[in-house]
Scaffold this active site. Structure first.
Site, PDB file in Angstrom:
ATOM      1  CD  GLU A  94      -2.696   2.286  -3.238  1.00  0.00           C
ATOM      2  OE1 GLU A  94      -3.685   3.009  -3.403  1.00  0.00           O
ATOM      3  OE2 GLU A  94      -1.786   2.553  -2.424  1.00  0.00           O
ATOM      4  CG  ASP A 143       0.222   0.787   5.594  1.00  0.00           C
ATOM      5  OD1 ASP A 143      -0.182   0.919   4.415  1.00  0.00           O
ATOM      6  OD2 ASP A 143      -0.154   1.523   6.523  1.00  0.00           O
ATOM      7  CD  GLU A 156      -7.033   5.254  -4.314  1.00  0.00           C
ATOM      8  OE1 GLU A 156      -7.902   6.025  -3.853  1.00  0.00           O
ATOM      9  OE2 GLU A 156      -6.310   4.527  -3.604  1.00  0.00           O
ATOM     10  CG  HIS A 193      -1.800   1.129   1.395  1.00  0.00           C
ATOM     11  ND1 HIS A 193      -1.746   1.985   2.480  1.00  0.00           N
ATOM     12  CD2 HIS A 193      -2.806   1.587   0.610  1.00  0.00           C
ATOM     13  CE1 HIS A 193      -2.685   2.897   2.367  1.00  0.00           C
ATOM     14  NE2 HIS A 193      -3.340   2.684   1.244  1.00  0.00           N
ATOM     15  CG  ASP A 244      -2.707   6.884  -3.489  1.00  0.00           C
ATOM     16  OD1 ASP A 244      -3.773   6.284  -3.679  1.00  0.00           O
ATOM     17  OD2 ASP A 244      -1.989   6.698  -2.490  1.00  0.00           O
TER      18      ASP A 244
END
Length: 284
Positions: free
Chosen positions: A71, A271, A145, A44, A73
């Site tokens: 992942e 995490d 994302e 994450h 953002d």
């Protein structure tokens, strides 16, 4: 002769008693590895418990820890460049202030995105989307994302263009997934990138998601990725029933990872990538 037979008999018993536990341990290890291979391990914002989130250091750490995906953002600067940061402002994770969309790429790149986490990471920069794609394509899966796409009208198209330019928009890639809380943006993204899997993110308000809603999501999404706190065995079954997979977010303890593992989810967004690999597998 009797003495020899007695010794032989005792040795046979001892060898048999040691052999059984050894076989059991080997079986347990084999089952553990098989189960772990089925569980998709998503770092994450990178391995964000070990390095500052959404930085190259965190992504490299995720790869080092053998995550299946990192992942990231994605947001957009004032000059319409794609950058990797979670919050819509730079306040929390850098030494600067202001909205991401009000700052130029040059201003964003001048910020220190590592010192807030640890002096060890002083000088870490906010990476660009293209920088991450170029550094990690072929090395690890990338769960992208789209963050607050309603603030950045052209972001969906720009992400699609960046992937197409790198020949990363095909099913044979199998290493890109795009997700967002903004479900309309996922419908558009799926139209632009029909071969790439997409996911809808779901917060706590989706605890009562209906079968009809899941069926609607399944018309354009391949994943239903909810807050871990709303995941139940029933939800997992219902998501699977409409042909989607489920990867909850965000596991931050071994206990949380164990619970998700036992619920039968398809992946865990965490995490701590090491928690997924350390899950104690039960032998039936």
């Amino acid at each position: 002769m009797k003495r020899f037979l007695t010794i032989f008999f005792i040795m046979s018993i001892l060898m048999t008693s040691f052999a059984v536990p050894a076989f059991a341990n080997e079986e347990e290890t084999t089952i553990s590895k098989q189960e772990q291979q089925k569980m998709v391990n998503v770092a994450h914002r990178g391995a964000s418990a070990h390095a500052p989130e959404n930085t190259m250091a965190a992504f490299h750490k995720g790869v080092e820890m053998k995550s299946d995906y990192i992942e990231i953002d994605v947001q957009m600067t004032a000059d319409e460049e794609l950058v990797i940061i979670h919050d819509t402002t730079v306040n929390r994770t850098t030494n600067g202030t202001g909205a991401v969309g009000d700052l130029t790429l040059e201003e964003i790149r001048a910020l220190d995105a590592g010192s807030w986490f640890s002096e060890e990471f002083a000088g870490e920069k906010i990476p660009t989307f293209e920088e991450v794609l170029d550094a990690f394509r072929g090395k690890v899966g990338i769960l992208i994302e789209l963050k607050s796409p309603e603030l950045y009208p052209s972001m969906v198209e720009k992400v699609a263009d960046a992937l197409k330019e790198r020949n990363m928009a095909h099913t044979n890639n199998e290493k890109i997934i795009i997700q967002s809380f903004n479900h309309e943006s996922m419908e558009l993204s799926k139209e632009l990138l029909p071969e790439i899997p997409h996911g809808v993110l779901a917060g706590l308000t989706w605890a009562g998601v209906t079968d009809e809603q899941l069926e609607a999501f399944a018309t354009y999404a391949d994943y239903f990725n909810p807050n871990q706190n709303i995941v139940t065995p029933e939800l997992v079954d219902r998501v699977h029933a409409v042909g989607m997979e489920i990867m909850p977010y965000t596991s931050r303890s071994q206990e949380q990872a164990n619970r998700l593992f036992d619920l039968g989810v398809d992946g865990i967004i965490t995490d701590y990538p090491e928690h997924v690999y350390h899950h104690p597998v039960k032998n039936n």
